[in-house]
Scaffold this motif. Structure first.
Motif, PDB file in Angstrom:
ATOM      1  N   GLY A  11       0.846  -1.261  -0.060  1.00 37.58           N
ATOM      2  CA  GLY A  11       0.350   0.336  -0.273  1.00 37.58           C
ATOM      3  C   GLY A  11       0.790   0.784  -0.442  1.00 37.58           C
ATOM      4  O   GLY A  11       1.920   1.014   0.310  1.00 37.58           O
ATOM      5  N   THR A  17      -1.891   1.780   7.184  1.00 37.17           N
ATOM      6  CA  THR A  17      -2.056   0.057   6.749  1.00 37.17           C
ATOM      7  C   THR A  17      -1.753  -0.732   8.260  1.00 37.17           C
ATOM      8  O   THR A  17      -2.687  -1.333   8.976  1.00 37.17           O
ATOM      9  CB  THR A  17      -0.794  -0.633   6.639  1.00 37.17           C
ATOM     10  N   GLN A  66      -5.013   1.758  -3.926  1.00 33.74           N
ATOM     11  CA  GLN A  66      -5.984   1.813  -2.761  1.00 33.74           C
ATOM     12  C   GLN A  66      -7.597   1.887  -3.277  1.00 33.74           C
ATOM     13  O   GLN A  66      -7.914   2.072  -4.449  1.00 33.74           O
ATOM     14  CB  GLN A  66      -6.043   3.330  -2.561  1.00 33.74           C
ATOM     15  N   VAL A  68      -6.372  -0.818  -0.119  1.00 34.02           N
ATOM     16  CA  VAL A  68      -4.925  -1.688  -0.059  1.00 34.02           C
ATOM     17  C   VAL A  68      -5.446  -2.892   0.444  1.00 34.02           C
ATOM     18  O   VAL A  68      -6.107  -3.154   1.024  1.00 34.02           O
ATOM     19  CB  VAL A  68      -4.032  -1.459   1.290  1.00 34.02           C
ATOM     20  N   LEU A 234      -8.310  -0.505   4.098  1.00 34.60           N
ATOM     21  CA  LEU A 234      -8.073  -1.838   3.135  1.00 34.60           C
ATOM     22  C   LEU A 234      -8.812  -2.600   2.792  1.00 34.60           C
ATOM     23  O   LEU A 234     -10.366  -1.330   2.931  1.00 34.60           O
ATOM     24  CB  LEU A 234      -8.079  -2.395   4.688  1.00 34.60           C
TER      25      LEU A 234
END
Length: 243
Positions: A11, A17, A66, A68, A234
């Motif tokens: 990422g 992250t 993105q 991630v 995420l």
């Protein structure tokens, strides 16, 4: 049968992250970095999340998309040449090496990795084989203890997808039993719209997993499993189950 070793998460914002994994109840290692004798001068910063079986590799990857998502799945071998021979019916990229070191604790030592990627489609994620020690020789035992009681990176669940054409052949060498394929509607009910994969994590206590989650995360509990929507940045869900 080669077991699942780790899942990388590349990422553009490594700190974000790491915060997301902490919000899921994981104990994230200090920052470390990879170098490679195959690419002198290159460096890739990362954090690790070590479990008793398997780990997550959180990678700084400038320009990575993105949200991630898992960047693949790597399977552990003690003999890279033998693993390559077992998968010789499939196209493979040339093997390469990485070395992980710790800026804040150079005395901790380092971990050496050798790996190759399989070019054929086996699953929705690209797969690779990696040779190194596990538990990693450079990892502190304290990093294997997690508030969510996580014990194993058990696989990945995919929504509305099917195994690739080389899945059956690859399953003779790689343990693909942790890959699940769900109907889209069932997956959306569990993880929300727009999410198409979820990492499966075995925990020793669902109660501990539930208590460790950030209050901001939406959770659906069903059939002894916790289905957790992705924390930003995420883009994949997490499925915690107890055994």
């Amino acid at each position: 049968m080669l077991p699942l070793d780790h899942i990388p998460f590349p990422g553009p914002d490594l700190a974000a992250t790491a915060v997301a994994f902490a919000a899921l109840g994981f104990n994230v290692s200090p920052r470390c970095a990879y170098t490679s004798p195959d690419e002198p001068g290159a460096r890739w910063d990362n954090h690790c999340v070590f479990l008793d079986k398997g780990w997550f590799d959180l990678l700084q990857a400038h320009g990575a998309p993105q949200p991630v998502r898992p960047g693949g799945a790597l399977f552990l071998t003690g003999d890279l040449d033998a693993a390559s021979a077992r998968l010789s019916s499939m196209r493979q990229l040339p093997p390469y090496r990485l070395i992980r070191g710790w800026d804040d604790a150079p005395g901790r030592g380092q971990e050496d990795f050798a790996m190759f990627a399989v070019r054929e489609r086996i699953s929705p994620l690209g797969l690779a084989v990696i040779q190194h020690h596990y538990p990693c020789l450079d990892a502190s035992p304290a990093w294997f203890v997690h508030p969510n009681s996580a014990k194993e990176v058990a696989g990945v669940a995919f929504a509305g997808a099917e195994p690739g054409p080389f899945a059956q052949a690859a399953a003779e060498a790689l343990d693909l039993s942790g890959f699940e394929y769900w109907e889209q509607a069932e997956f959306s009910d569990a993880f929300g719209e727009g999410v198409d994969c979820a990492v499966r994590v075995r925990v020793s206590s669902l109660a501990a997993a539930r208590a460790s989650l950030s209050p901001s995360l939406a959770v659906v509990e069903s059939k002894g499993r916790l289905h957790v929507t992705p924390p930003s940045p995420l883009g994949c869900g997490f499925l915690f189950f107890e055994s």
